[in-house]
Scaffold this motif. Structure first.
Motif, PDB file in Angstrom:
ATOM      1  N   VAL A  83      52.765  29.926  35.474  1.00 31.38           N
ATOM      2  CA  VAL A  83      53.545  31.027  36.037  1.00 31.38           C
ATOM      3  C   VAL A  83      52.866  32.381  35.840  1.00 31.38           C
ATOM      4  CG1 VAL A  83      55.716  32.301  35.870  1.00 31.38           C
ATOM      5  CG2 VAL A  83      55.743  29.808  35.990  1.00 31.38           C
ATOM      6  N   PRO A  84      52.435  32.748  34.607  1.00 30.49           N
ATOM      7  CA  PRO A  84      51.746  34.042  34.479  1.00 30.49           C
ATOM      8  C   PRO A  84      50.436  34.087  35.249  1.00 30.49           C
ATOM      9  CG  PRO A  84      51.651  32.807  32.417  1.00 30.49           C
ATOM     10  CD  PRO A  84      52.642  32.112  33.292  1.00 30.49           C
ATOM     11  N   LEU A  85      49.761  32.957  35.380  1.00 30.16           N
ATOM     12  CA  LEU A  85      48.534  32.931  36.174  1.00 30.16           C
ATOM     13  C   LEU A  85      48.830  33.233  37.631  1.00 30.16           C
ATOM     14  CD1 LEU A  85      46.966  29.750  34.574  1.00 30.16           C
ATOM     15  CD2 LEU A  85      45.972  32.027  34.469  1.00 30.16           C
ATOM     16  N   ALA A  86      49.875  32.632  38.168  1.00 29.74           N
ATOM     17  CA  ALA A  86      50.226  32.850  39.565  1.00 29.74           C
ATOM     18  C   ALA A  86      50.619  34.306  39.819  1.00 29.74           C
ATOM     19  CB  ALA A  86      51.366  31.916  39.963  1.00 29.74           C
ATOM     20  N   ILE A  87      51.324  34.898  38.858  1.00 27.26           N
ATOM     21  CA  ILE A  87      51.804  36.271  39.047  1.00 27.26           C
ATOM     22  C   ILE A  87      50.694  37.298  38.833  1.00 27.26           C
ATOM     23  CG2 ILE A  87      53.389  38.023  38.141  1.00 27.26           C
ATOM     24  CD1 ILE A  87      55.315  35.727  37.447  1.00 27.26           C
ATOM     25  N   LEU A  88      49.859  37.083  37.814  1.00 24.59           N
ATOM     26  CA  LEU A  88      48.931  38.121  37.383  1.00 24.59           C
ATOM     27  C   LEU A  88      47.507  37.966  37.916  1.00 24.59           C
ATOM     28  CD1 LEU A  88      50.016  38.424  33.641  1.00 24.59           C
ATOM     29  CD2 LEU A  88      50.562  39.985  35.524  1.00 24.59           C
ATOM     30  N   THR A  89      47.198  36.874  38.609  1.00 25.36           N
ATOM     31  CA  THR A  89      45.825  36.675  39.069  1.00 25.36           C
ATOM     32  C   THR A  89      45.311  37.814  39.940  1.00 25.36           C
ATOM     33  OG1 THR A  89      45.717  34.279  38.833  1.00 25.36           O
ATOM     34  CG2 THR A  89      44.394  35.233  40.575  1.00 25.36           C
ATOM     35  N   PRO A  90      46.064  38.301  40.946  1.00 27.60           N
ATOM     36  CA  PRO A  90      45.544  39.435  41.723  1.00 27.60           C
ATOM     37  C   PRO A  90      45.270  40.656  40.854  1.00 27.60           C
ATOM     38  CG  PRO A  90      47.394  38.402  42.849  1.00 27.60           C
ATOM     39  CD  PRO A  90      47.348  37.818  41.472  1.00 27.60           C
ATOM     40  N   VAL A  91      46.142  40.897  39.875  1.00 27.08           N
ATOM     41  CA  VAL A  91      45.947  42.035  38.967  1.00 27.08           C
ATOM     42  C   VAL A  91      44.681  41.840  38.141  1.00 27.08           C
ATOM     43  CG1 VAL A  91      46.954  43.356  37.067  1.00 27.08           C
ATOM     44  CG2 VAL A  91      48.433  42.399  38.855  1.00 27.08           C
ATOM     45  N   ALA A  92      44.483  40.622  37.613  1.00 25.25           N
ATOM     46  CA  ALA A  92      43.317  40.349  36.763  1.00 25.25           C
ATOM     47  C   ALA A  92      42.024  40.503  37.539  1.00 25.25           C
ATOM     48  CB  ALA A  92      43.420  38.940  36.180  1.00 25.25           C
ATOM     49  N   GLY A  93      41.985  40.040  38.786  1.00 24.74           N
ATOM     50  CA  GLY A  93      40.781  40.206  39.596  1.00 24.74           C
ATOM     51  C   GLY A  93      40.483  41.665  39.869  1.00 24.74           C
ATOM     52  N   TRP A  94      41.515  42.438  40.172  1.00 26.07           N
ATOM     53  CA  TRP A  94      41.331  43.867  40.414  1.00 26.07           C
ATOM     54  C   TRP A  94      40.855  44.570  39.137  1.00 26.07           C
ATOM     55  CZ3 TRP A  94      44.067  48.058  38.271  1.00 26.07           C
ATOM     56  CH2 TRP A  94      43.800  49.299  38.853  1.00 26.07           C
ATOM     57  N   VAL A  95      41.431  44.201  37.990  1.00 30.11           N
ATOM     58  CA  VAL A  95      41.015  44.789  36.717  1.00 30.11           C
ATOM     59  C   VAL A  95      39.536  44.506  36.452  1.00 30.11           C
ATOM     60  CG1 VAL A  95      41.288  44.579  34.206  1.00 30.11           C
ATOM     61  CG2 VAL A  95      43.300  44.838  35.652  1.00 30.11           C
ATOM     62  N   ALA A  96      39.086  43.272  36.725  1.00 32.09           N
ATOM     63  CA  ALA A  96      37.687  42.904  36.483  1.00 32.09           C
ATOM     64  C   ALA A  96      36.727  43.671  37.386  1.00 32.09           C
ATOM     65  CB  ALA A  96      37.495  41.404  36.682  1.00 32.09           C
ATOM     66  N   ASP A  97      37.197  44.110  38.557  1.00 27.38           N
ATOM     67  CA  ASP A  97      36.347  44.869  39.477  1.00 27.38           C
ATOM     68  C   ASP A  97      36.463  46.377  39.288  1.00 27.38           C
ATOM     69  OD1 ASP A  97      35.106  42.770  40.760  1.00 27.38           O
ATOM     70  OD2 ASP A  97      36.640  42.590  42.320  1.00 27.38           O
ATOM     71  N   ARG A  98      37.411  46.822  38.469  1.00 29.73           N
ATOM     72  CA  ARG A  98      37.628  48.272  38.344  1.00 29.73           C
ATOM     73  C   ARG A  98      37.446  48.782  36.908  1.00 29.73           C
ATOM     74  NH1 ARG A  98      36.239  48.564  42.385  1.00 29.73           N
ATOM     75  NH2 ARG A  98      37.258  48.997  44.385  1.00 29.73           N
ATOM     76  N   PHE A  99      37.382  47.909  35.926  1.00 34.17           N
ATOM     77  CA  PHE A  99      37.246  48.339  34.538  1.00 34.17           C
ATOM     78  C   PHE A  99      36.059  47.642  33.889  1.00 34.17           C
ATOM     79  CE2 PHE A  99      41.681  49.015  35.647  1.00 34.17           C
ATOM     80  CZ  PHE A  99      41.914  50.297  35.184  1.00 34.17           C
ATOM     81  N   GLU A 100      35.640  48.169  32.762  1.00 36.56           N
ATOM     82  CA  GLU A 100      34.488  47.608  32.054  1.00 36.56           C
ATOM     83  C   GLU A 100      34.820  46.190  31.600  1.00 36.56           C
ATOM     84  OE1 GLU A 100      31.700  46.402  30.103  1.00 36.56           O
ATOM     85  OE2 GLU A 100      32.734  47.396  28.445  1.00 36.56           O
ATOM     86  N   ARG A 101      34.024  45.246  32.098  1.00 31.94           N
ATOM     87  CA  ARG A 101      34.400  43.845  32.006  1.00 31.94           C
ATOM     88  C   ARG A 101      34.373  43.304  30.580  1.00 31.94           C
ATOM     89  NH1 ARG A 101      31.021  42.670  37.589  1.00 31.94           N
ATOM     90  NH2 ARG A 101      32.741  43.182  39.000  1.00 31.94           N
ATOM     91  N   ARG A 102      33.512  43.816  29.731  1.00 39.27           N
ATOM     92  CA  ARG A 102      33.497  43.360  28.341  1.00 39.27           C
ATOM     93  C   ARG A 102      34.823  43.647  27.664  1.00 39.27           C
ATOM     94  NH1 ARG A 102      29.523  46.468  25.064  1.00 39.27           N
ATOM     95  NH2 ARG A 102      30.803  48.066  26.045  1.00 39.27           N
ATOM     96  N   ARG A 103      35.355  44.852  27.891  1.00 39.94           N
ATOM     97  CA  ARG A 103      36.598  45.241  27.233  1.00 39.94           C
ATOM     98  C   ARG A 103      37.774  44.391  27.706  1.00 39.94           C
ATOM     99  NH1 ARG A 103      36.149  51.897  26.993  1.00 39.94           N
ATOM    100  NH2 ARG A 103      34.213  51.955  25.767  1.00 39.94           N
ATOM    101  N   VAL A 104      37.753  44.018  28.973  1.00 38.55           N
ATOM    102  CA  VAL A 104      38.803  43.143  29.487  1.00 38.55           C
ATOM    103  C   VAL A 104      38.762  41.801  28.761  1.00 38.55           C
ATOM    104  CG1 VAL A 104      39.704  41.972  31.524  1.00 38.55           C
ATOM    105  CG2 VAL A 104      38.776  44.283  31.734  1.00 38.55           C
ATOM    106  N   ALA A 105      37.550  41.250  28.603  1.00 36.31           N
ATOM    107  CA  ALA A 105      37.398  39.966  27.917  1.00 36.31           C
ATOM    108  C   ALA A 105      37.820  40.065  26.449  1.00 36.31           C
ATOM    109  CB  ALA A 105      35.960  39.485  28.020  1.00 36.31           C
TER     110      ALA A 105
END
Length: 437
Positions: A83-105
């Protein structure tokens, strides 16, 4: 993508030479990336195998459920992670393309570290309940949805394009070898001292966060025009839908694994069919990863180059056939061997699919497309667990596994017909001219 200088100790070649691509491990940033992935996956796999066993055992022992009723709870465990994957996947992809990827990880690793601490504490005080296990599993789903796109988008930026296929294969080695060690270690540690497995996982997650922080900053790719975040999130879905080759590649795994996934029912097989307990469950969970690690190691040194699409389709069919035979097996060692075969076939498919997706996606879209691919993978795993648990509740675990494996074979044949692009993919070269978004 910025030009990446050769690693220290590697002499530049003359323009008229035909250089051999260096090993990904010759790049310091990739070494940090590889070790961070290895330790994080080992930790989460150790946790996941124990959570499944604890949930099934709690349902059977503390709640007095039958095998079929407890199997259904394992299916629900997959659903609450999806359920959280289905809801948050678009957000997570956008975050990975807009923020420093190491910090996200690193942020995602910290979420899992908190989960490990909480599970360790409640295991220590014997306070586990089904609602608590479901809640923490859902929080683990939140961590997974952010770490996947961020980590997937880092690798293409720290090695040259010529090295990327080997880098993907070696990244798979990190994943699969950790998936061998993690479940086996988790099962053995849990059998010796239940709460200690979560201490083990917390330490590994802290090491992973520190190590990924040693990678040089991976900044988001520049774009000339910044649009509304919701519009940019939708771009990843639209791009994937528009490109039939990507769509067929991603959805093949989605539907095949939804039908053939047997992982959720391994606690049932370990406890009540093969009667091997938590130690046996650890080895059962590790067996597919062992087969996958062997294949990944071979692909890292001798990557395939020809007829990649047909080979991917055959690998999925072999996975389905192995699942059918596993469902009928009542011998522990035969079951282990079949799981090794299934893991090897799955790894072959994952390698081809992952390389094709990365090389057929522009860098400014990689985070979002990786998120879509990650959603499909997670959906196949978690919804596959839900499918298996629900079917097991009605027809028993053996029937659920056997019918699911047969379904995967049918999906492979259907996709070969619906998406002829998959059969026609001869090499890893881009199958279309990707458009920038």
């Amino acid at each position: 993508m910025a030009t990446i200088p050769p690693p220290e100790g590697v002499e530049p070649v003359m323009p008229d030479a035909t250089p051999k691509a260096p090993s990904p491990l010759s790049f310091p940033d990739y070494r940090y990336f590889w070790f961070a992935r290895f330790t994080a996956v080992m930790a989460t796999m150790a946790m996941v195998v124990v959570i499944g066993y604890q949930l099934y055992d709690t349902a059977r022992t503390d709640y007095g459920m039958s095998i079929r009723e407890a199997s259904f709870q394992l299916g629900l465990l997959g659903l609450v992670q999806f359920v959280p994957l289905a809801i948050l996947t678009p957000v997570a992809g956008w975050v990975a393309d807009r923020f420093e990827r190491r910090r996200v990880a690193i942020f995602a690793n910290m979420i899992d570290l908190v989960i490990a601490v909480l599970l360790g504490w409640f295991t220590w005080i014997d306070g586990l309940t089904l609602p608590l296990l479901f809640s923490l599993a859902a929080l683990h789903g939140v961590a997974r949805v952010f770490v996947g796109p961020a980590m997937s988008a880092i690798a293409p930026n720290i090695v040259p394009p010529a090295v990327l296929p080997r880098a993907i294969a070696m990244s798979s080695i990190a994943w699969q070898s950790a998936s061998v060690v993690g479940p086996a270690a988790g099962g053995l540690i849990y059998a010796a001292h239940p709460a200690s497995v979560y201490v083990f996982a917390a330490i590994l997650l802290a090491v992973s966060a520190f190590t990924i922080g040693r990678v040089r900053p991976v900044l988001p790719p520049p774009t000339e025009v910044r649009r509304h975040p919701l519009r940019e999130m939708a771009d990843g879905l639209q791009f994937t839908w528009r490109e039939r080759f990507l769509l067929g590649t991603i959805t093949l795994d989605l539907f095949a694994v939804i039908l053939s996934g047997a992982t959720a029912l391994l606690p049932v097989f370990a406890r009540d069919i093969l009667q091997t307990g938590s130690e046996g469950l650890g080895f059962l969970r590790a067996a597919p990863a062992l087969g996958a690690a062997v294949v990944a190691l071979g692909l890292a040194f001798r990557p395939i180059e020809r007829n990649v699409g047909v080979k991917m389709l055959w690998a999925v069919a072999v996975f389905g056939a192995g699942t059918v035979v596993f469902g009928f097996s009542t011998n522990f060692f035969l079951s282990l061997g079949l799981l090794v075969l299934m893991g090897a076939a799955d790894m072959f498919s994952v390698f081809v699919r992952g390389t094709l997706i990365q090389l057929n996606t522009p860098d400014q879209m990689r985070g979002r497309v990786s998120a879509v691919s990650g959603l499909a993978i997670s959906a196949s795993n978690e919804l596959g667990e839900m499918r298996a648990g629900t079917m097991a509740a009605f027809m028993g675990p053996v029937g659920a596994v056997v019918i699911g494996g047969a379904g995967a074979i049918a999906v492979t044949a259907l996709w070969a017909w619906l998406f002829p692009e998959l059969r026609r993919a001869r090499t890893f070269a881009p199958q279309f001219k990707a458009e920038s978004t």
